[in-house]
Design a protein around this motif. Structure first.
Motif, PDB file in Angstrom:
ATOM      1  N   GLU A 114     -32.220   6.218   9.242  1.00  0.00           N
ATOM      2  CA  GLU A 114     -31.648   5.952   7.911  1.00  0.00           C
ATOM      3  C   GLU A 114     -32.023   4.553   7.428  1.00  0.00           C
ATOM      4  OE1 GLU A 114     -27.717   8.810   7.818  1.00  0.00           O
ATOM      5  OE2 GLU A 114     -27.429   6.677   8.219  1.00  0.00           O
ATOM      6  N   SER A 115     -31.906   4.348   6.104  1.00  0.00           N
ATOM      7  CA  SER A 115     -32.294   3.074   5.492  1.00  0.00           C
ATOM      8  C   SER A 115     -31.176   2.444   4.676  1.00  0.00           C
ATOM      9  CB  SER A 115     -33.505   3.280   4.573  1.00  0.00           C
ATOM     10  OG  SER A 115     -34.615   3.737   5.290  1.00  0.00           O
ATOM     11  N   ALA A 116     -31.233   1.120   4.579  1.00  0.00           N
ATOM     12  CA  ALA A 116     -30.373   0.331   3.687  1.00  0.00           C
ATOM     13  C   ALA A 116     -31.309  -0.363   2.698  1.00  0.00           C
ATOM     14  CB  ALA A 116     -29.574  -0.699   4.472  1.00  0.00           C
ATOM     15  N   TYR A 117     -30.757  -0.745   1.546  1.00  0.00           N
ATOM     16  CA  TYR A 117     -31.584  -1.306   0.486  1.00  0.00           C
ATOM     17  C   TYR A 117     -30.941  -2.568  -0.091  1.00  0.00           C
ATOM     18  CZ  TYR A 117     -33.405   3.403   0.788  1.00  0.00           C
ATOM     19  OH  TYR A 117     -33.933   4.581   1.263  1.00  0.00           O
ATOM     20  N   ALA A 118     -31.798  -3.511  -0.488  1.00  0.00           N
ATOM     21  CA  ALA A 118     -31.340  -4.710  -1.186  1.00  0.00           C
ATOM     22  C   ALA A 118     -32.266  -4.922  -2.373  1.00  0.00           C
ATOM     23  CB  ALA A 118     -31.359  -5.921  -0.261  1.00  0.00           C
ATOM     24  N   GLY A 119     -31.680  -5.172  -3.531  1.00  0.00           N
ATOM     25  CA  GLY A 119     -32.461  -5.451  -4.729  1.00  0.00           C
ATOM     26  C   GLY A 119     -32.713  -6.941  -4.842  1.00  0.00           C
ATOM     27  N   ILE A 120     -33.901  -7.302  -5.273  1.00  0.00           N
ATOM     28  CA  ILE A 120     -34.272  -8.708  -5.405  1.00  0.00           C
ATOM     29  C   ILE A 120     -34.654  -8.975  -6.856  1.00  0.00           C
ATOM     30  CG2 ILE A 120     -35.853 -10.526  -4.651  1.00  0.00           C
ATOM     31  CD1 ILE A 120     -36.429  -8.692  -2.162  1.00  0.00           C
ATOM     32  N   THR A 121     -33.945  -9.896  -7.503  1.00  0.00           N
ATOM     33  CA  THR A 121     -34.351 -10.373  -8.819  1.00  0.00           C
ATOM     34  C   THR A 121     -35.275 -11.551  -8.563  1.00  0.00           C
ATOM     35  OG1 THR A 121     -32.241  -9.763  -9.814  1.00  0.00           O
ATOM     36  CG2 THR A 121     -33.575 -11.356 -11.011  1.00  0.00           C
ATOM     37  N   THR A 122     -36.495 -11.481  -9.048  1.00  0.00           N
ATOM     38  CA  THR A 122     -37.470 -12.528  -8.740  1.00  0.00           C
ATOM     39  C   THR A 122     -37.415 -13.693  -9.725  1.00  0.00           C
ATOM     40  OG1 THR A 122     -39.176 -11.364 -10.005  1.00  0.00           O
ATOM     41  CG2 THR A 122     -39.016 -10.883  -7.640  1.00  0.00           C
ATOM     42  N   SER A 123     -37.123 -13.377 -10.982  1.00  0.00           N
ATOM     43  CA  SER A 123     -37.085 -14.433 -11.996  1.00  0.00           C
ATOM     44  C   SER A 123     -36.376 -13.931 -13.239  1.00  0.00           C
ATOM     45  CB  SER A 123     -38.517 -14.865 -12.360  1.00  0.00           C
ATOM     46  OG  SER A 123     -39.230 -13.784 -12.925  1.00  0.00           O
ATOM     47  N   SER A 124     -35.986 -14.885 -14.072  1.00  0.00           N
ATOM     48  CA  SER A 124     -35.417 -14.550 -15.383  1.00  0.00           C
ATOM     49  C   SER A 124     -35.753 -15.693 -16.335  1.00  0.00           C
ATOM     50  CB  SER A 124     -33.900 -14.352 -15.286  1.00  0.00           C
ATOM     51  OG  SER A 124     -33.249 -15.590 -15.193  1.00  0.00           O
ATOM     52  N   PRO A 125     -35.636 -15.470 -17.634  1.00  0.00           N
ATOM     53  CA  PRO A 125     -35.915 -16.543 -18.593  1.00  0.00           C
ATOM     54  C   PRO A 125     -34.991 -17.750 -18.413  1.00  0.00           C
ATOM     55  CG  PRO A 125     -35.865 -14.419 -19.706  1.00  0.00           C
ATOM     56  CD  PRO A 125     -35.394 -14.205 -18.305  1.00  0.00           C
ATOM     57  N   ASP A 126     -33.812 -17.543 -17.830  1.00  0.00           N
ATOM     58  CA  ASP A 126     -32.870 -18.645 -17.610  1.00  0.00           C
ATOM     59  C   ASP A 126     -33.274 -19.539 -16.441  1.00  0.00           C
ATOM     60  OD1 ASP A 126     -31.402 -17.495 -19.618  1.00  0.00           O
ATOM     61  OD2 ASP A 126     -29.972 -16.525 -18.263  1.00  0.00           O
ATOM     62  N   GLY A 127     -34.156 -19.050 -15.588  1.00  0.00           N
ATOM     63  CA  GLY A 127     -34.552 -19.806 -14.404  1.00  0.00           C
ATOM     64  C   GLY A 127     -35.488 -20.947 -14.733  1.00  0.00           C
ATOM     65  N   GLU A 128     -35.563 -21.863 -13.790  1.00  0.00           N
ATOM     66  CA  GLU A 128     -36.421 -23.039 -13.966  1.00  0.00           C
ATOM     67  C   GLU A 128     -37.526 -23.034 -12.923  1.00  0.00           C
ATOM     68  OE1 GLU A 128     -33.942 -26.457 -13.722  1.00  0.00           O
ATOM     69  OE2 GLU A 128     -32.721 -25.866 -15.427  1.00  0.00           O
ATOM     70  N   GLY A 129     -38.622 -23.714 -13.263  1.00  0.00           N
ATOM     71  CA  GLY A 129     -39.719 -23.896 -12.314  1.00  0.00           C
ATOM     72  C   GLY A 129     -40.281 -22.574 -11.853  1.00  0.00           C
TER      73      GLY A 129
END
Length: 182
Positions: A114-129
């Motif tokens: 069986e598997s588990a999952y994690a979502g990753i947000t890589t970037s957004s317009p609010d982020g810096e650098g």
């Protein structure tokens, strides 16, 4: 008429005694079966790179997201505690933030395969650098949320993915839809 009433009462009482005895025997058999199943069930361990295969993939929606998948390759059930510690790029100084609002109600338990999952947000317009990173370091957490074992380094899709300061990861979920729904 009294004799037939007594006979009926005795028959009813006898039926109740037989029903109670059968129920008791059934209860004992159920308890023994449950006890045997409990003894035969393997004890669960913590998911680690030694008993879990980890992969990362790009998703079409939502944008700027990746999906991390951990599959139990061991012979015992394993617990995917908290969220993974992720290091975007070889030079990362700190792990990605955990999205606290994604804390599940219970620890995700993975049976073998069986598997588990994690979502990753890589970037957004609010982020810096930010920058284009080629690797993702994954470290599992223990029951207390502390990092354990060695880091598993994965290659990111398309030769690299852009990460900025808004990058974060969900807690482990039991399905990909929940991991990507935030």
């Amino acid at each position: 008429m009294r004799i037939s009433t007594r006979s009926a009462s005795r028959a009813a009482a006898s039926s109740m005694v037989v029903a109670a005895a059968l129920a008791f025997v059934g209860f004992q058999a159920t308890a023994q079966t449950a006890s045997a199943a409990t003894k035969a069930a393997p004890s669960a361990v913590t998911c680690t790179p030694a008993n879990t295969q980890v992969t990362v993939s790009e998703v079409s929606r939502p944008i700027n997201h990746l999906l991390l998948r951990a599959t139990n390759t061991g012979t015992k059930p394993c617990f995917a505690y908290s969220a993974p510690y992720l290091r975007a790029g070889a030079d990362a100084q700190a792990p990605l933030w955990w999205a606290e609002e994604t804390t599940p109600q219970a620890v995700v338990t993975l049976q073998p395969g069986e598997s588990a999952y994690a979502g990753i947000t890589t970037s957004s317009p609010d982020g810096e650098g930010g920058g284009n990173e080629k690797t993702l370091g994954v470290i599992f957490a223990d029951k207390k949320g502390n990092a354990i074992d060695n880091e598993k380094t994965l290659k990111l899709p398309n030769g690299g993915v852009f990460f900025n300061s808004s990058a974060q990861v969900t807690y482990w979920q039991d399905n990909p839809a929940d991991a990507l729904a935030w």
